[in-house]
Design an enzyme around this catalytic site. Structure first.
Site, PDB file in Angstrom:
ATOM      1  N   VAL A  65      -3.215   4.822 -18.753  1.00 12.09           N
ATOM      2  CA  VAL A  65      -2.381   3.638 -18.542  1.00 12.09           C
ATOM      3  C   VAL A  65      -3.147   2.430 -19.082  1.00 12.09           C
ATOM      4  O   VAL A  65      -4.368   2.335 -18.927  1.00 12.09           O
ATOM      5  CB  VAL A  65      -1.992   3.444 -17.062  1.00 12.09           C
ATOM      6  N   GLU A  66      -2.449   1.546 -19.755  1.00  8.92           N
ATOM      7  CA  GLU A  66      -3.071   0.312 -20.249  1.00  8.92           C
ATOM      8  C   GLU A  66      -3.130  -0.637 -19.056  1.00  8.92           C
ATOM      9  O   GLU A  66      -2.122  -0.918 -18.420  1.00  8.92           O
ATOM     10  CB  GLU A  66      -2.231  -0.247 -21.407  1.00  8.92           C
ATOM     11  N   SER A  67      -4.330  -1.113 -18.725  1.00 10.14           N
ATOM     12  CA  SER A  67      -4.544  -1.795 -17.446  1.00 10.14           C
ATOM     13  C   SER A  67      -3.821  -3.128 -17.309  1.00 10.14           C
ATOM     14  O   SER A  67      -3.375  -3.477 -16.214  1.00 10.14           O
ATOM     15  CB  SER A  67      -6.036  -1.968 -17.165  1.00 10.14           C
ATOM     16  N   ASP A  69       5.202  -8.846   2.258  1.00 10.75           N
ATOM     17  CA  ASP A  69       4.442  -7.715   2.775  1.00 10.75           C
ATOM     18  C   ASP A  69       3.217  -7.550   1.893  1.00 10.75           C
ATOM     19  O   ASP A  69       3.284  -7.773   0.679  1.00 10.75           O
ATOM     20  CB  ASP A  69       5.274  -6.426   2.741  1.00 10.75           C
ATOM     21  N   CYS A  85       9.988  -7.911   2.131  1.00 11.08           N
ATOM     22  CA  CYS A  85      10.850  -7.136   3.022  1.00 11.08           C
ATOM     23  C   CYS A  85      12.281  -7.291   2.506  1.00 11.08           C
ATOM     24  O   CYS A  85      12.735  -8.414   2.258  1.00 11.08           O
ATOM     25  CB  CYS A  85      10.750  -7.662   4.454  1.00 11.08           C
ATOM     26  N   GLU A 109       7.588   2.383   1.985  1.00 11.88           N
ATOM     27  CA  GLU A 109       7.668   3.745   1.450  1.00 11.88           C
ATOM     28  C   GLU A 109       8.261   3.744   0.044  1.00 11.88           C
ATOM     29  O   GLU A 109       7.776   4.444  -0.853  1.00 11.88           O
ATOM     30  CB  GLU A 109       8.524   4.625   2.373  1.00 11.88           C
TER      31      GLU A 109
END
Length: 155
Positions: A75-77, A60, A53, A95
């Site tokens: 994407v390379e993991s 969070d 937060c 958000e």
């Protein structure tokens, strides 16, 4: 496309890697899509995502579901895992975290389609779910439901 040279530019995979201290510092890498002539969906699930937060510094927690239809790039993991864990010490509202992750993935991959569901656990008694999607799903691609139930509390 099985030529190992497509992986030559990777800096994260295959070696010891220091945990990035912020999302800005994190390196998100991509590799050429060897099946770029076919539309298909890829799903990453991060059920233990954490951030802070920005006002209280309290942790969070979220369950993230990332679905995308790749274009020329995947994407390379390992770099994705490190990118996601870089939020552990990052202060931002739910958000902002959710949309920032989606936008960074779009910027890096230029996917044909991307959807990110951020299912945040309650803070102050209120769960906050954040959803991002780039547009309509490409025709003919199967996108399964996320499998994440809406929060019901003790109901």
């Amino acid at each position: 496309m099985t030529d190992k040279s497509i992986y030559d530019g990777l800096t994260v995979l295959g070696g010891e890697t220091r945990q990035p201290q912020s999302p800005e510092e994190a390196v998100l890498e991509r590799v050429p899509n060897p099946q770029a002539d076919v539309d298909y969906a890829v799903r990453f699930t991060a059920p233990e995502f954490t951030s802070l937060c920005p006002l209280t510094g309290q942790p969070d927690f979220a369950h993230l579901v990332i679905d995308y239809v790749p274009g020329d790039w995947l994407v390379e993991s390992k770099s994705l895992k490190l990118f996601l864990t870089s939020f552990r010490n990052h202060g931002a509202f739910h958000e902002d975290c959710t949309v920032s992750i989606a936008r960074r993935l779009c910027e890096t991959l230029s996917p044909k389609w991307l959807r990110l569901g951020g299912y945040w656990y309650p803070r102050g008694g209120i769960p906050i779910d954040v959803f991002y999607q780039t547009g309509a799903v490409p025709a003919g691609v199967w996108i399964p439901e996320t499998g994440v139930a809406p929060y019901r509390g003790r109901g």
